[in-house]
Design a protein around this motif. Structure first.
Motif, PDB file in Angstrom:
ATOM      1  N   ASP A 343       0.820  -1.209   0.000  1.00  0.00           N
ATOM      2  CA  ASP A 343       0.000   0.000   0.000  1.00  0.00           C
ATOM      3  C   ASP A 343       0.854   1.259   0.000  1.00  0.00           C
ATOM      4  OD1 ASP A 343      -2.860   1.068   0.322  1.00  0.00           O
ATOM      5  OD2 ASP A 343      -1.736   2.135   1.878  1.00  0.00           O
ATOM      6  N   GLN A 344       1.947   1.237   0.752  1.00  0.00           N
ATOM      7  CA  GLN A 344       2.847   2.393   0.738  1.00  0.00           C
ATOM      8  C   GLN A 344       3.399   2.631  -0.665  1.00  0.00           C
ATOM      9  OE1 GLN A 344       5.663   1.124   3.694  1.00  0.00           O
ATOM     10  NE2 GLN A 344       4.762   2.380   5.298  1.00  0.00           N
ATOM     11  N   ALA A 345       3.764   1.544  -1.356  1.00  0.00           N
ATOM     12  CA  ALA A 345       4.290   1.678  -2.714  1.00  0.00           C
ATOM     13  C   ALA A 345       3.230   2.267  -3.650  1.00  0.00           C
ATOM     14  CB  ALA A 345       4.760   0.320  -3.232  1.00  0.00           C
ATOM     15  N   TYR A 346       1.990   1.807  -3.498  1.00  0.00           N
ATOM     16  CA  TYR A 346       0.904   2.327  -4.346  1.00  0.00           C
ATOM     17  C   TYR A 346       0.653   3.804  -4.041  1.00  0.00           C
ATOM     18  CZ  TYR A 346      -3.666   2.389  -6.712  1.00  0.00           C
ATOM     19  OH  TYR A 346      -4.726   2.658  -7.551  1.00  0.00           O
ATOM     20  N   ALA A 347       0.599   4.166  -2.755  1.00  0.00           N
ATOM     21  CA  ALA A 347       0.387   5.563  -2.391  1.00  0.00           C
ATOM     22  C   ALA A 347       1.529   6.441  -2.896  1.00  0.00           C
ATOM     23  CB  ALA A 347       0.248   5.694  -0.868  1.00  0.00           C
ATOM     24  N   ARG A 348       2.748   5.914  -2.840  1.00  0.00           N
ATOM     25  CA  ARG A 348       3.894   6.664  -3.344  1.00  0.00           C
ATOM     26  C   ARG A 348       3.795   6.853  -4.862  1.00  0.00           C
ATOM     27  NH1 ARG A 348       7.181   4.033  -0.605  1.00  0.00           N
ATOM     28  NH2 ARG A 348       7.745   2.421  -2.112  1.00  0.00           N
ATOM     29  N   THR A 349       3.364   5.818  -5.572  1.00  0.00           N
ATOM     30  CA  THR A 349       3.190   5.925  -7.017  1.00  0.00           C
ATOM     31  C   THR A 349       2.128   6.950  -7.361  1.00  0.00           C
ATOM     32  OG1 THR A 349       3.831   3.608  -7.310  1.00  0.00           O
ATOM     33  CG2 THR A 349       2.629   4.625  -9.121  1.00  0.00           C
ATOM     34  N   LEU A 350       1.018   6.944  -6.635  1.00  0.00           N
ATOM     35  CA  LEU A 350      -0.047   7.927  -6.856  1.00  0.00           C
ATOM     36  C   LEU A 350       0.466   9.343  -6.603  1.00  0.00           C
ATOM     37  CD1 LEU A 350      -2.870   5.953  -5.049  1.00  0.00           C
ATOM     38  CD2 LEU A 350      -3.019   6.717  -7.441  1.00  0.00           C
ATOM     39  N   THR A 351       1.178   9.525  -5.504  1.00  0.00           N
ATOM     40  CA  THR A 351       1.696  10.852  -5.152  1.00  0.00           C
ATOM     41  C   THR A 351       2.668  11.363  -6.213  1.00  0.00           C
ATOM     42  OG1 THR A 351       1.449  10.367  -2.794  1.00  0.00           O
ATOM     43  CG2 THR A 351       2.946  12.159  -3.397  1.00  0.00           C
ATOM     44  N   GLU A 352       3.594  10.497  -6.623  1.00  0.00           N
ATOM     45  CA  GLU A 352       4.588  10.901  -7.623  1.00  0.00           C
ATOM     46  C   GLU A 352       3.922  11.203  -8.968  1.00  0.00           C
ATOM     47  OE1 GLU A 352       7.308   7.648  -7.563  1.00  0.00           O
ATOM     48  OE2 GLU A 352       8.263   8.287  -5.682  1.00  0.00           O
ATOM     49  N   ALA A 353       2.911  10.419  -9.335  1.00  0.00           N
ATOM     50  CA  ALA A 353       2.212  10.661 -10.594  1.00  0.00           C
ATOM     51  C   ALA A 353       1.509  12.016 -10.559  1.00  0.00           C
ATOM     52  CB  ALA A 353       1.209   9.546 -10.869  1.00  0.00           C
ATOM     53  N   LEU A 354       0.811  12.291  -9.474  1.00  0.00           N
ATOM     54  CA  LEU A 354       0.117  13.585  -9.355  1.00  0.00           C
ATOM     55  C   LEU A 354       1.107  14.746  -9.359  1.00  0.00           C
ATOM     56  CD1 LEU A 354      -2.578  12.598  -6.739  1.00  0.00           C
ATOM     57  CD2 LEU A 354      -3.039  13.553  -9.008  1.00  0.00           C
ATOM     58  N   ASP A 355       2.217  14.604  -8.660  1.00  0.00           N
ATOM     59  CA  ASP A 355       3.242  15.660  -8.645  1.00  0.00           C
ATOM     60  C   ASP A 355       3.750  15.942 -10.042  1.00  0.00           C
ATOM     61  OD1 ASP A 355       2.991  15.927  -5.938  1.00  0.00           O
ATOM     62  OD2 ASP A 355       4.828  14.821  -5.436  1.00  0.00           O
ATOM     63  N   ARG A 356       4.007  14.887 -10.810  1.00  0.00           N
ATOM     64  CA  ARG A 356       4.542  15.081 -12.161  1.00  0.00           C
ATOM     65  C   ARG A 356       3.491  15.707 -13.080  1.00  0.00           C
ATOM     66  NH1 ARG A 356       8.600  10.551 -14.334  1.00  0.00           N
ATOM     67  NH2 ARG A 356       8.676  12.159 -15.934  1.00  0.00           N
ATOM     68  N   ILE A 357       2.270  15.251 -12.966  1.00  0.00           N
ATOM     69  CA  ILE A 357       1.212  15.821 -13.799  1.00  0.00           C
ATOM     70  C   ILE A 357       1.053  17.310 -13.532  1.00  0.00           C
ATOM     71  CG2 ILE A 357      -1.289  15.825 -14.184  1.00  0.00           C
ATOM     72  CD1 ILE A 357      -1.195  12.755 -13.766  1.00  0.00           C
ATOM     73  N   GLU A 358       1.026  17.667 -12.250  1.00  0.00           N
ATOM     74  CA  GLU A 358       0.852  19.075 -11.884  1.00  0.00           C
ATOM     75  C   GLU A 358       2.087  19.898 -12.230  1.00  0.00           C
ATOM     76  OE1 GLU A 358      -1.878  20.470 -11.015  1.00  0.00           O
ATOM     77  OE2 GLU A 358      -2.965  18.574 -10.961  1.00  0.00           O
ATOM     78  N   ARG A 359       3.270  19.341 -11.992  1.00  0.00           N
ATOM     79  CA  ARG A 359       4.514  20.080 -12.271  1.00  0.00           C
ATOM     80  C   ARG A 359       4.654  20.359 -13.758  1.00  0.00           C
ATOM     81  NH1 ARG A 359       7.559  16.908  -9.797  1.00  0.00           N
ATOM     82  NH2 ARG A 359       8.519  15.739 -11.502  1.00  0.00           N
ATOM     83  N   CYS A 360       4.296  19.361 -14.578  1.00  0.00           N
ATOM     84  CA  CYS A 360       4.434  19.526 -16.025  1.00  0.00           C
ATOM     85  C   CYS A 360       3.425  20.529 -16.587  1.00  0.00           C
ATOM     86  CB  CYS A 360       4.273  18.173 -16.716  1.00  0.00           C
ATOM     87  SG  CYS A 360       5.623  17.022 -16.413  1.00  0.00           S
ATOM     88  N   ARG A 361       2.356  20.777 -15.847  1.00  0.00           N
ATOM     89  CA  ARG A 361       1.353  21.749 -16.308  1.00  0.00           C
ATOM     90  C   ARG A 361       1.809  23.175 -16.071  1.00  0.00           C
ATOM     91  NH1 ARG A 361      -4.298  21.003 -13.825  1.00  0.00           N
ATOM     92  NH2 ARG A 361      -4.874  22.418 -15.517  1.00  0.00           N
ATOM     93  N   GLU A 362       2.732  23.360 -15.140  1.00  0.00           N
ATOM     94  CA  GLU A 362       3.147  24.718 -14.766  1.00  0.00           C
ATOM     95  C   GLU A 362       4.039  25.357 -15.831  1.00  0.00           C
ATOM     96  OE1 GLU A 362       5.041  24.150 -11.018  1.00  0.00           O
ATOM     97  OE2 GLU A 362       3.154  23.761  -9.954  1.00  0.00           O
TER      98      GLU A 362
END
Length: 362
Positions: A343-362
């Protein structure tokens, strides 16, 4: 139900349990008072969730049984805490390093430069006889290029039951492992057979990573995609990216495969090869099930990871990923010995994916 039982149940069930729950579980494991298998294995999986108790855990090392020491050592290692190293050295000297892949993933939080001197002497022993080899090769692969000083030890595993894992390590290390190029080419073309078989696609990929020459990997992995063994070649074509442009058509066709893993890997490979996210994003989003319980037959976490790689063009999936990350309950399918880790690995994957999506939009 006792306070320990209640606390243990909470840390397994919830991503964000009340802080007292981890405190109760850690104290019981450190004191060895009325503890349980579930409590023990919760602590060794906890990682940063028990960072506030790191001093208590470190102070309890060496004052219990070998079993309790291993639990506490792994708990410290999962936090990247170097106070785990003396216990790891003692276990290495006694040929008792952790032997499971899940434990290797915990140890990977420690810096390679600190732990490699402990690991290398173990790898120099007879690779056929040592029980922890698979876990140690997993650890080296997770460290990647930082494992470069282990090349000569890893070579000894070619031709054993751990050949496939050894090739993965060599590929992750890259150019410092160039001395293995000929042997990898032999495995890629079916000429190098040992106990572990030839594994041509992995060998061809590793050959490219150590030599920088993509020809063999393009040939072997492309042939796999064209032959119907697609899922075994697609991840390597994705890694090759635009170099694999000649295989675009069969890869695109496989995005409509009946197999979920094949569709996911095909979408990834297509995007990496062409740079065009438009056909890939809907395929990947279709695999992101908000009710996923951790069933390994479904490529949900991998689809999330790839959406994060794609970045801003995957913004249509951001709200879904946030909703999944906000869920209170952990994945339920993995058995308890790895449930928190999974679960920690999945939550980390979700967090990193959201960070990249948002960062790339900036």
């Amino acid at each position: 139900m006792s306070a320990l039982d209640e606390a243990t149940e909470a840390v397994y069930r919830y991503r964000r349990p009340d802080p007292w729950c981890w405190e109760v579980v850690v104290k019981a494991v450190c004191d060895r008072t009325h503890t349980s298998w579930d409590a023990d294995h919760a602590v060794l999986q906890a990682g940063g969730a028990v960072a506030a108790d790191a001093d208590l855990i470190a102070g309890s090392l060496g004052h219990g049984s070998a079993y309790s020491d291993e639990l506490l050592m792994l708990a410290l290692a999962g936090m990247g805490d170097l106070r785990a190293l003396p216990a790891l050295q003692r276990r290495a000297d006694a040929n008792r390093l952790p032997s499971s892949r899940s434990h290797a993933r915990i140890l990977a939080a420690l810096p390679a430069v600190e732990l490699l001197p402990v690991v290398l002497p173990v790898l120099r022993q007879n690779p056929v006889q040592h029980y922890s080899c698979t876990a140690l090769l997993e650890l080296l692969a997770l460290w990647g290029p930082a494992s470069a000083s282990a090349v000569s030890e890893v070579i000894r595993f070619l031709g054993t039951a751990d050949t496939y894992d050894a090739m993965r390590v060599l590929g992750r290390i890259g150019p410092p492992a160039v001395a293995t190029a000929d042997r990898l080419a032999a495995y890629a073309t079916g000429r190098g057979r040992g106990v572990g078989g030839s594994y041509p696609r992995r060998a061809a990929w590793a050959h490219w990573k150590v030599t920088g020459d993509p020809a063999l990997a393009l040939d072997v992995c492309g042939a796999a995609v064209r032959s119907g063994t697609a899922s075994h070649g697609l991840p390597f074509l994705a890694d090759l990216g635009p170099l694999a442009a000649v295989h675009t058509t069969p890869v695109r066709r496989l995005m409509e495969s009946p197999g979920a893993w094949t569709r996911t890997y095909a979408a990834h490979a297509y995007w990496r090869i062409t740079g065009d996210p438009e056909p890939a994003v809907p395929v990947l989003l279709a695999e992101v099930d908000p009710a996923w319980d951790g069933d390994p037959a479904l490529p949900v976490r991998e689809a999330v990871r790839i959406l994060g790689e794609i970045g801003a063009p995957a913004v249509s999936g951001a709200s879904l990923l946030r909703r999944i990350l906000a869920q209170e309950e952990r994945l339920s399918r993995p058995w308890r010995g790895v449930r928190i880790l999974a679960d920690q690995a999945y939550a980390r994957t979700l967090t990193e994916a959201l960070d990249r999506i948002e960062r790339c939009r900036e």
